[in-house]
Design an enzyme around this catalytic site. Sequence first.
Site, mmCIF file in Angstrom:
data_model
loop_
_atom_site.group_PDB
_atom_site.id
_atom_site.type_symbol
_atom_site.label_atom_id
_atom_site.label_comp_id
_atom_site.label_asym_id
_atom_site.label_seq_id
_atom_site.Cartn_x
_atom_site.Cartn_y
_atom_site.Cartn_z
ATOM 1 N N HIS A 56 0.878 -1.347 0.165
ATOM 2 C CA HIS A 56 0.021 -0.042 0.030
ATOM 3 C C HIS A 56 0.777 1.332 0.076
ATOM 4 O O HIS A 56 2.236 1.146 0.016
ATOM 5 C CB HIS A 56 -1.035 -0.114 1.053
ATOM 6 C CG HIS A 56 -0.486 0.174 2.375
ATOM 7 N ND1 HIS A 56 0.449 -1.002 3.035
ATOM 8 C CD2 HIS A 56 -0.255 0.898 3.511
ATOM 9 C CE1 HIS A 56 0.873 -0.693 4.259
ATOM 10 N NE2 HIS A 56 0.198 0.663 4.759
ATOM 11 N N HIS A 58 1.396 3.988 1.971
ATOM 12 C CA HIS A 58 1.910 4.673 3.107
ATOM 13 C C HIS A 58 3.574 4.908 3.113
ATOM 14 O O HIS A 58 4.336 3.571 2.551
ATOM 15 C CB HIS A 58 1.514 3.979 4.469
ATOM 16 C CG HIS A 58 0.132 4.293 4.766
ATOM 17 N ND1 HIS A 58 -0.753 3.687 5.682
ATOM 18 C CD2 HIS A 58 -0.652 5.288 4.225
ATOM 19 C CE1 HIS A 58 -2.013 4.164 5.712
ATOM 20 N NE2 HIS A 58 -1.860 5.117 5.045
ATOM 21 N N ASP A 60 6.038 4.788 4.903
ATOM 22 C CA ASP A 60 6.941 3.553 5.521
ATOM 23 C C ASP A 60 6.919 2.521 4.854
ATOM 24 O O ASP A 60 7.712 1.516 5.524
ATOM 25 C CB ASP A 60 6.667 3.709 6.967
ATOM 26 C CG ASP A 60 5.275 2.863 7.422
ATOM 27 O OD1 ASP A 60 4.354 3.387 6.713
ATOM 28 O OD2 ASP A 60 4.945 2.256 8.339
ATOM 29 N N HIS A 61 6.246 2.370 3.934
ATOM 30 C CA HIS A 61 6.385 1.199 2.970
ATOM 31 C C HIS A 61 6.973 1.284 1.607
ATOM 32 O O HIS A 61 7.200 0.444 0.940
ATOM 33 C CB HIS A 61 4.782 0.371 2.836
ATOM 34 C CG HIS A 61 4.347 0.106 4.082
ATOM 35 N ND1 HIS A 61 4.156 -1.018 4.559
ATOM 36 C CD2 HIS A 61 4.047 1.013 5.348
ATOM 37 C CE1 HIS A 61 3.405 -1.225 5.602
ATOM 38 N NE2 HIS A 61 3.442 0.108 6.263
ATOM 39 N N HIS A 114 -7.466 -0.817 5.583
ATOM 40 C CA HIS A 114 -6.544 0.135 6.115
ATOM 41 C C HIS A 114 -6.048 1.315 5.182
ATOM 42 O O HIS A 114 -6.214 2.508 5.602
ATOM 43 C CB HIS A 114 -5.130 -0.772 6.253
ATOM 44 C CG HIS A 114 -4.197 0.164 6.639
ATOM 45 N ND1 HIS A 114 -3.864 0.712 8.180
ATOM 46 C CD2 HIS A 114 -2.714 0.515 5.982
ATOM 47 C CE1 HIS A 114 -2.647 1.425 8.001
ATOM 48 N NE2 HIS A 114 -1.676 1.221 7.009
ATOM 49 N N ASP A 133 0.055 -3.989 6.293
ATOM 50 C CA ASP A 133 -0.945 -3.236 7.428
ATOM 51 C C ASP A 133 -2.152 -3.898 7.828
ATOM 52 O O ASP A 133 -2.915 -2.810 8.238
ATOM 53 C CB ASP A 133 -0.501 -1.765 7.590
ATOM 54 C CG ASP A 133 0.792 -1.206 7.896
ATOM 55 O OD1 ASP A 133 1.751 -2.037 8.100
ATOM 56 O OD2 ASP A 133 0.664 -0.003 7.865
ATOM 57 N N HIS A 171 4.756 -4.763 10.709
ATOM 58 C CA HIS A 171 5.134 -3.942 12.261
ATOM 59 C C HIS A 171 5.241 -5.112 13.315
ATOM 60 O O HIS A 171 4.579 -5.863 13.150
ATOM 61 C CB HIS A 171 4.185 -2.936 12.129
ATOM 62 C CG HIS A 171 4.035 -1.728 11.512
ATOM 63 N ND1 HIS A 171 4.946 -0.838 11.545
ATOM 64 C CD2 HIS A 171 3.346 -1.297 10.588
ATOM 65 C CE1 HIS A 171 4.765 0.277 10.754
ATOM 66 N NE2 HIS A 171 3.654 -0.297 10.122
HETATM 67 ZN ZN LIG Z 1 0.063 1.800 6.695
#
Ligand SMILES: [Zn+2]
Length: 260
Positions: A56, A58, A60-61, A114, A133, A171
């Site tokens: 996805h 975001h 941090d990915h 998410h 996530d 995570h």
């Molecule tokens: Zn995320």
Amino acid sequence: MDTEIHVSPIPAFRDNYIWAIHNRHQAALVDPGDAAPVRAFLERNGLTPCAILNTHHHHDHIGGNAELVAQYGIDVYGPADEDIPSMNRPVREGDTVTLDALGIRLQVIDVPGHTAGHIAWHAPEQHLLFSGDTLFGCGCGRLFEGSAEQMYHSLEKLARLPGATRVFCAHEYTLSNIAFALTVEPDNAALQARARADREHVARHQPTLPSTLDAELATNPFLRCHLPQLRRHAEFSSGRMVDSATEVFSILRSLKNEFR
Ligand SMILES: [Zn+2]
């Protein structure tokens, strides 16, 4: 050719795992939020990257995509319905991606909730699931762009995969998820055993992941919303009658948002 597949964690930021799917020579990278630790891992292990797989959009990915593409010229596979920098191979549910360098086949599963276009990557032959996530160790992702109905439906899809499937999420949230799960099901013996085992992993600085779908089905409250004790907990906490598993899910997700 060495065909044995390994999956190794590359810790990033505070609690992210970038997963490297690799043999002795090549590696595919799942959700490389940061390029630096990936580069260090590749160099340390003498590996050449062959692809990026995103779940996805975001940061941090995907934050390492551009740098890794510039350096290695690799393809970036990711959800067609999300805006992801450097993605040149958009995929949708039902698509299969074959990575020849690793001899691995990955199927795309749509798991909105998410984010609106979130996908999971499933390797049926190796029994691997990269759930991003969406499904966490003993928990699930927050609802940023989707409804409780969508997320619950997404989790149900993942729950139907074979029980031996190993779950690699993005995570290290497992201990905090377990602490919440114990407030929901204090008498669940499998959950109590998982709490002991995972506390030990963390004390030894080891990942609590991967887990298995069987373990998630036995301990993860968000996959157990159809059970009577979960419904009773949801009714007691909300002070109203609850008549669907989706509603139980929605109440549990709200309780988790406020937990600690
Ligand atoms: Zn995320």
